[in-house]
Design an enzyme around this catalytic site. Sequence first.
Site, PDB file in Angstrom:
ATOM      1  N   LYS A  55      37.315  68.732  24.251  1.00 56.32           N
ATOM      2  CA  LYS A  55      36.518  67.583  24.663  1.00 56.32           C
ATOM      3  C   LYS A  55      35.314  68.057  25.487  1.00 56.32           C
ATOM      4  CE  LYS A  55      38.700  66.983  29.009  1.00 56.32           C
ATOM      5  NZ  LYS A  55      38.333  66.518  30.214  1.00 56.32           N
ATOM      6  N   HIS A  66      44.858  67.957  25.901  1.00 51.39           N
ATOM      7  CA  HIS A  66      46.029  68.706  26.363  1.00 51.39           C
ATOM      8  C   HIS A  66      47.118  67.802  26.934  1.00 51.39           C
ATOM      9  CE1 HIS A  66      44.244  68.537  30.413  1.00 51.39           C
ATOM     10  NE2 HIS A  66      45.426  68.875  30.871  1.00 51.39           N
ATOM     11  N   LYS A 112      51.631  67.991  26.604  1.00 49.51           N
ATOM     12  CA  LYS A 112      52.587  68.073  27.710  1.00 49.51           C
ATOM     13  C   LYS A 112      53.956  67.613  27.200  1.00 49.51           C
ATOM     14  CE  LYS A 112      49.198  67.093  31.374  1.00 49.51           C
ATOM     15  NZ  LYS A 112      49.284  68.113  32.398  1.00 49.51           N
ATOM     16  N   GLU A 153      44.542  62.373  41.357  1.00 48.48           N
ATOM     17  CA  GLU A 153      44.513  63.815  41.604  1.00 48.48           C
ATOM     18  C   GLU A 153      43.996  64.058  43.018  1.00 48.48           C
ATOM     19  OE1 GLU A 153      43.515  66.258  37.800  1.00 48.48           O
ATOM     20  OE2 GLU A 153      42.060  64.645  37.876  1.00 48.48           O
ATOM     21  N   ASP A 213      35.776  61.834  31.510  1.00 47.97           N
ATOM     22  CA  ASP A 213      36.569  63.059  31.693  1.00 47.97           C
ATOM     23  C   ASP A 213      38.064  62.800  31.465  1.00 47.97           C
ATOM     24  OD1 ASP A 213      37.070  65.749  32.499  1.00 47.97           O
ATOM     25  OD2 ASP A 213      37.599  65.054  34.518  1.00 47.97           O
ATOM     26  N   HIS A 231      42.412  61.558  27.893  1.00 48.79           N
ATOM     27  CA  HIS A 231      43.836  61.666  28.180  1.00 48.79           C
ATOM     28  C   HIS A 231      44.574  60.330  28.343  1.00 48.79           C
ATOM     29  CE1 HIS A 231      42.546  65.683  28.676  1.00 48.79           C
ATOM     30  NE2 HIS A 231      42.178  65.607  29.934  1.00 48.79           N
ATOM     31  N   LYS A 283      39.533  61.665  41.625  1.00 47.45           N
ATOM     32  CA  LYS A 283      39.628  62.926  42.378  1.00 47.45           C
ATOM     33  C   LYS A 283      39.719  62.626  43.865  1.00 47.45           C
ATOM     34  CE  LYS A 283      38.723  65.329  38.588  1.00 47.45           C
ATOM     35  NZ  LYS A 283      39.804  65.449  37.638  1.00 47.45           N
TER      36      LYS A 283
HETATM   37  C1  BG6 Z   1      41.037  67.940  32.455  1.00 52.99           C
HETATM   38  C2  BG6 Z   1      39.977  67.242  33.257  1.00 52.99           C
HETATM   39  O1  BG6 Z   1      40.884  67.655  31.095  1.00 52.99           O
HETATM   40  O2  BG6 Z   1      42.306  67.494  32.890  1.00 52.99           O
HETATM   41  C3  BG6 Z   1      40.167  67.541  34.723  1.00 52.99           C
HETATM   42  O3  BG6 Z   1      38.692  67.707  32.826  1.00 52.99           O
HETATM   43  C4  BG6 Z   1      41.564  67.179  35.158  1.00 52.99           C
HETATM   44  O4  BG6 Z   1      39.200  66.844  35.494  1.00 52.99           O
HETATM   45  C5  BG6 Z   1      42.585  67.831  34.237  1.00 52.99           C
HETATM   46  O5  BG6 Z   1      41.759  67.619  36.483  1.00 52.99           O
HETATM   47  C6  BG6 Z   1      43.995  67.355  34.539  1.00 52.99           C
HETATM   48  O6  BG6 Z   1      44.875  68.083  33.748  1.00 52.99           O
HETATM   49  P1  BG6 Z   1      46.295  68.537  34.288  1.00 52.99           P
HETATM   50  O7  BG6 Z   1      46.974  69.162  33.120  1.00 52.99           O
HETATM   51  O8  BG6 Z   1      46.052  69.461  35.420  1.00 52.99           O
HETATM   52  O9  BG6 Z   1      46.942  67.246  34.710  1.00 52.99           O
END
Ligand code: BG6
Length: 488
Positions: free
Chosen positions: A152, A182, A186, A220, A239, A244, A330
């Site tokens: 992405k 990704h 998971k 996060e 993002d 996701h 964030k």
């Molecule tokens: C990424 C985002 O795709 O996923 C990030 O660009 C984010 O901003 C991250 O922090 C979160 O992924 P994970 O696997 O750490 O939860």
Amino acid sequence: MARKIIPGVGPQHPQVIVLFGATGDLSRRKLLPGLFHLVSFGFIPGCRIIGVSLDDMDAEGFRAFARQALKEFSSRKVNEEVWAEFSAMLNYVSLSAGAAALRAAVLTAGEELGTESRRLHYLSVPPSAALPAVHMLAEAGLVEGSHIVMEKPFGTDLKSARSLNARLHEVFDERQIFRIDHFLGKEPAQNILAFRFANGLFEPIWNRNFIDHVQIDVPETLELGKRAGFYEQTGAFRDMVVTHLFQILGFMAMEPPTSLEPAPISEEKNKVFRSMLPIDPRNVVRGQYAGYRSEAGVDPESDTETFIALKCLIDNWRWAGVPFYLRTGKRLAEGQRIISIAFREPPKSMFPAGSGVSSQGPDHLTFDLADASKMSLSFYGKRPGPGMRLDKLSLQFAMTDTGLVGDVLEAYERLILDAMRGDHTLFTTAEGIERLWEVSTPLLENPPPVRIYQPGDWGPRSIHQLIAPHVWRLPFERVWRDAAPAPA
Ligand code: BG6
């Protein structure tokens, strides 16, 4: 030492992997450690990795880079024998050497592996470099019979996504393309499918008749640090949400597929996306943490959101009228990844006043999407003793209780393996992506102003109005129980 290959798990054929962006952050943190683990587990029957990037280095330099990446980011101990074997698989071609040099390196690697080898091109590059890399592969004659993994963002709005897909399709066929998200790699995301479709208990109540609302909440604590420059152009919605969180929503909300095969799963997910109503900007809270505007690479008057919460509606027979609340950002109070399903409440009339019925919210089914996943089902039960006083109780499951946590593959490991095998189940399609941009258009065209929140908080205050009369599940009122101690 020859690796013991575990048949049936990974690809049938040896792989030549061309890794664009080989010296970038993702490669360092996830891809090189992930490939190392896949090799060390014996999941790939032979492999060569050709790193490609702007950096001027040779194969030795790339090996040293990979060694350092493993030292810093490998989640498992690095076995020296396996490292020696792995490092011999690494080669490097600088972008400036051009398509002919890349072709020569790939063909040599293929010859070393034998006639049966296959190619996987992994584009771990910023959006502006993706199409040039695709064209370099075309110029090098490395398109036919290969798979390509794309990272992405898949565009920034509907128009750019359509144009990106169209230009990609001039070179690669959709069947060759693996758009990685990704979150779908998971382990707990895949477990949503197992949980829903391998059990008779929950699917009958997985609908508007029993479910009141759903929350997908991914706060996060992360700071943006060096990523601020990238993030400034992207923001939390692009993002995290359009990628996701919407994909997780797809797994959560889809109809049972005719089989657990890629095409039926993609089809059901795309049907959810087709049924999503366009996002109404009035149902969105955008936030920005205090101090963001003074970070390096950020416009002092930036309107980029570092936080977003929104209400989505899926207008189909299963979900009409059930709000889905999504939140991520964030520098929030806690790092969590949960899906929480709130069930409708029963009539309370039979319980005496002061019994506590419904006083702690509805029954919830909660999935924790951490790698070592957890699940909880909360319900009211009687407090021991005289009278009828109720308490909120819960049934909980933790992956750590199974003793199998060591078998969990990291998301990228799982997805790389699937892309090698040509399995699209956990990847997103051009159609799905374009539809998600389409439902996002009203928000992108008319975003509400960002509201400032303090770092360490849960977002701007208006998140409570957004979800009223419900409340956000996080922070949890009761913490997860600790995993049961292992039997002595
Ligand atoms: C990424 C985002 O795709 O996923 C990030 O660009 C984010 O901003 C991250 O922090 C979160 O992924 P994970 O696997 O750490 O939860």
